[in-house]
Scaffold this active site. Structure first.
Site, mmCIF file in Angstrom:
data_model
loop_
_atom_site.group_PDB
_atom_site.id
_atom_site.type_symbol
_atom_site.label_atom_id
_atom_site.label_comp_id
_atom_site.label_asym_id
_atom_site.label_seq_id
_atom_site.Cartn_x
_atom_site.Cartn_y
_atom_site.Cartn_z
ATOM 1 N N THR A 86 -76.205 56.825 56.715
ATOM 2 C CA THR A 86 -75.989 56.179 55.425
ATOM 3 C C THR A 86 -76.657 54.808 55.345
ATOM 4 O O THR A 86 -77.136 54.408 54.289
ATOM 5 C CB THR A 86 -74.469 56.047 55.162
ATOM 6 O OG1 THR A 86 -73.941 57.367 55.096
ATOM 7 C CG2 THR A 86 -74.166 55.332 53.875
ATOM 8 N N THR A 162 -72.668 57.104 60.909
ATOM 9 C CA THR A 162 -71.404 56.696 61.536
ATOM 10 C C THR A 162 -70.646 57.858 62.187
ATOM 11 O O THR A 162 -69.876 57.635 63.108
ATOM 12 C CB THR A 162 -70.474 56.029 60.498
ATOM 13 O OG1 THR A 162 -70.248 56.940 59.429
ATOM 14 C CG2 THR A 162 -71.076 54.750 59.976
ATOM 15 N N ASP A 163 -70.888 59.076 61.685
ATOM 16 C CA ASP A 163 -70.035 60.193 62.136
ATOM 17 C C ASP A 163 -70.074 60.408 63.646
ATOM 18 O O ASP A 163 -69.058 60.714 64.261
ATOM 19 C CB ASP A 163 -70.450 61.499 61.441
ATOM 20 C CG ASP A 163 -70.073 61.508 59.967
ATOM 21 O OD1 ASP A 163 -69.418 60.544 59.527
ATOM 22 O OD2 ASP A 163 -70.428 62.471 59.262
ATOM 23 N N LYS A 239 -64.504 56.369 65.529
ATOM 24 C CA LYS A 239 -64.383 56.377 64.061
ATOM 25 C C LYS A 239 -63.014 56.963 63.744
ATOM 26 O O LYS A 239 -62.754 58.129 64.045
ATOM 27 C CB LYS A 239 -65.502 57.212 63.444
ATOM 28 C CG LYS A 239 -65.485 57.218 61.927
ATOM 29 C CD LYS A 239 -66.727 57.867 61.332
ATOM 30 C CE LYS A 239 -66.615 57.934 59.824
ATOM 31 N NZ LYS A 239 -67.836 58.386 59.161
HETATM 32 N N1 GLU Z 1 -72.702 62.220 57.974
HETATM 33 C C1 GLU Z 1 -73.721 61.259 57.952
HETATM 34 C C2 GLU Z 1 -73.995 60.626 59.309
HETATM 35 O O1 GLU Z 1 -73.136 60.431 60.124
HETATM 36 C C3 GLU Z 1 -73.486 60.197 56.926
HETATM 37 C C4 GLU Z 1 -72.307 59.329 57.263
HETATM 38 C C5 GLU Z 1 -72.705 57.948 57.665
HETATM 39 O O2 GLU Z 1 -73.807 57.592 57.984
HETATM 40 O O3 GLU Z 1 -71.789 57.181 57.630
HETATM 41 O O4 GLU Z 1 -75.137 60.317 59.549
#
Ligand code: GLU
EC number: 6.3.5.-
Length: 416
Positions: A86, A162-163, A239
């Site tokens: 993101t 973040t995932d 997370k």
């Molecule tokens: N699911 C995606 C990822 O982890 C988008 C979520 C994000 O970046 O926070 O890359």
């Protein structure tokens, strides 16, 4: 003039007025991105559209084309390695979706405050959502980090979805011994949303990358406000929320510190490895064929049997409470261990320490040869087991590595 996708418009329908950016629509509805970042659909038949601003003029999508700044002599040199997620996303007006297509250069152009902190060298390693990371990518990323440090970088920022950021943070923690900060950063909300955390997280990450904290850490929003970011140790972070900006929490350990915002003052909360204390070294080998199996009430031991019988080289179990599984599983743990497959026991409680010496079940699990995972997070135990198997093939050596703290993943204390 007719409104086009990307223009700012006002839509009036059934006595209500909505203002926002016109999005593409595959149906007979008008799709608007509101100021709060959310999209709404309005039936075309009952709506009238007024053009407010052509897309070239509206600020959100104004292209920024100035070249990246000139190198400032007194500032440290930080390498930004982008992998996607993101923080590297922007709205795609063809689909209305958020896609990972910003490079590190784009991030720099979008956040001018970064220029006061360091000089930057940017490399796009991947442009993926982090659910598509793989263990082999961790090794590749570790090599890129190693090269940057070897070539003189004073700090590293890895931008990441973040995932699965905690898996990559753990992998880099085991793979790279570092004399400089290695900071992973992401954002929970994309740049097109007013509540986006990407700019503040990036500024805090750069502050840490320029500091004397020579560890692999994750730097993300620390509260629901825009007042500080938390510096988490790369092996002790998880997370813990799907959408909150302060989703990342240090587990079973204090965070390393925090970065106040906007002052960028760093406050330390625990001990840390200082810049230059360690020599640069790379241990990038992994054994990816390892599994993390969660025990649920009544779960059949078939999943354990499947993994030990189909070429898996190591197994981490996320057991209950202090580190238990049904007694039905115990003979299969023994068989796996006897076949040379290390089995590590962790806890789905997440908080606390595994201790298999309290109840009979635990003692039997230990007798069967399982390795107690101490207070290591299950996901970190998986990454560490892959890494340990990359360093040693012998099960006893792997057991020793798993029981030894390598990168702050084990908080030493006696069991119970
Ligand atoms: N699911 C995606 C990822 O982890 C988008 C979520 C994000 O970046 O926070 O890359």
């Amino acid at each position: 003039m007719q409104a086009e996708v990307g223009d700012k418009v006002r839509v009036e329908s059934k006595g209500m007025q909505y203002e926002g950016i016109l999005m593409p629509s595959q149906t007979r509805s008008i799709v608007l991105k509101l100021k709060n970042g959310y999209n709404i659909g309005i039936r075309q038949e009952s709506a009238s559209v007024t053009l407010l601003e052509k897309k070239e003029e509206n600020k959100i999508h104004k292209p920024i084309s100035e070249p990246i700044k000139i190198k400032k002599e007194k500032l440290p040199n930080i390498s930004i390695l982008s992998t996607g997620g993101t923080i590297a996303s922007k709205i795609d007006y063809r689909t209305g979706a958020v896609t990972s297509q910003f490079s590190a250069e784009d991030i720099l152009r979008a956040i001018p405050e970064l220029e006061d902190i360091a000089n930057y060298n940017c490399r796009m390693i991947y442009s993926i959502l982090s659910e598509n990371m793989r263990p082999s990518y961790w090794s590749e990323l570790a090599r890129a980090v190693y090269e940057e440090i070897k070539n003189g970088a004073d700090g590293i920022i890895v931008t990441h979805g973040t995932d699965t950021m905690m898996y990559t943070a753990a992998a880099l923690s085991f793979m790279v011994e570092t004399p400089v900060p290695i900071v992973l950063v992401g954002s929970q909300r994309s740049a097109d949303r007013p509540s986006s955390d990407n700019a503040m997280n990036a500024v805090c990450a750069a502050t840490v990358a320029a500091s004397d904290i020579a560890e692999v850490c994750v730097v993300m929003h620390g509260s629901t406000s825009d007042d500080f970011c938390t510096i988490h140790r790369g092996t002790k972070v998880r997370k813990m929320h799907t959408s909150r900006r302060d989703a990342f929490q240090s587990i079973n350990a204090k965070p390393i510190g925090r970065v106040e915002y906007p002052s960028r003052e760093i406050k330390m909360l625990s001990g840390y490895v200082k810049r230059g204390e360690k020599k640069l070294a790379l241990h990038d080998k992994l054994e990816p064929k390892c599994a993390l199996i969660k025990y649920a009430t009544g779960a059949s031991s078939e999943s354990l049997l499947f993994h030990s019988g189909s070429g898996y080289k190591g197994i981490v179990i996320e057991g209950t409470g202090l580190g238990h599984v049904s007694t039905e599983w115990i003979p299969h743990i023994k068989n796996a261990v006897e076949a040379g497959i290390p089995v590590v026991m962790t806890s789905q409680c997440i908080y606390g320490r595994v201790c298999d010496r309290v109840y009979d079940t635990g003692r039997d699990i230990l007798k069967a040869g399982a390795i107690e995972g101490e207070d290591i997070l299950p996901e970190v135990a998986l990454v560490k087991l892959m890494w340990a198997l990359g360093q040693a093939a012998d099960i006893e050596k792997v057991r020793e590595i798993m029981r030894t703290g390598i990168a702050g993943e084990i908080t030493r204390s006696t069991c119970i």
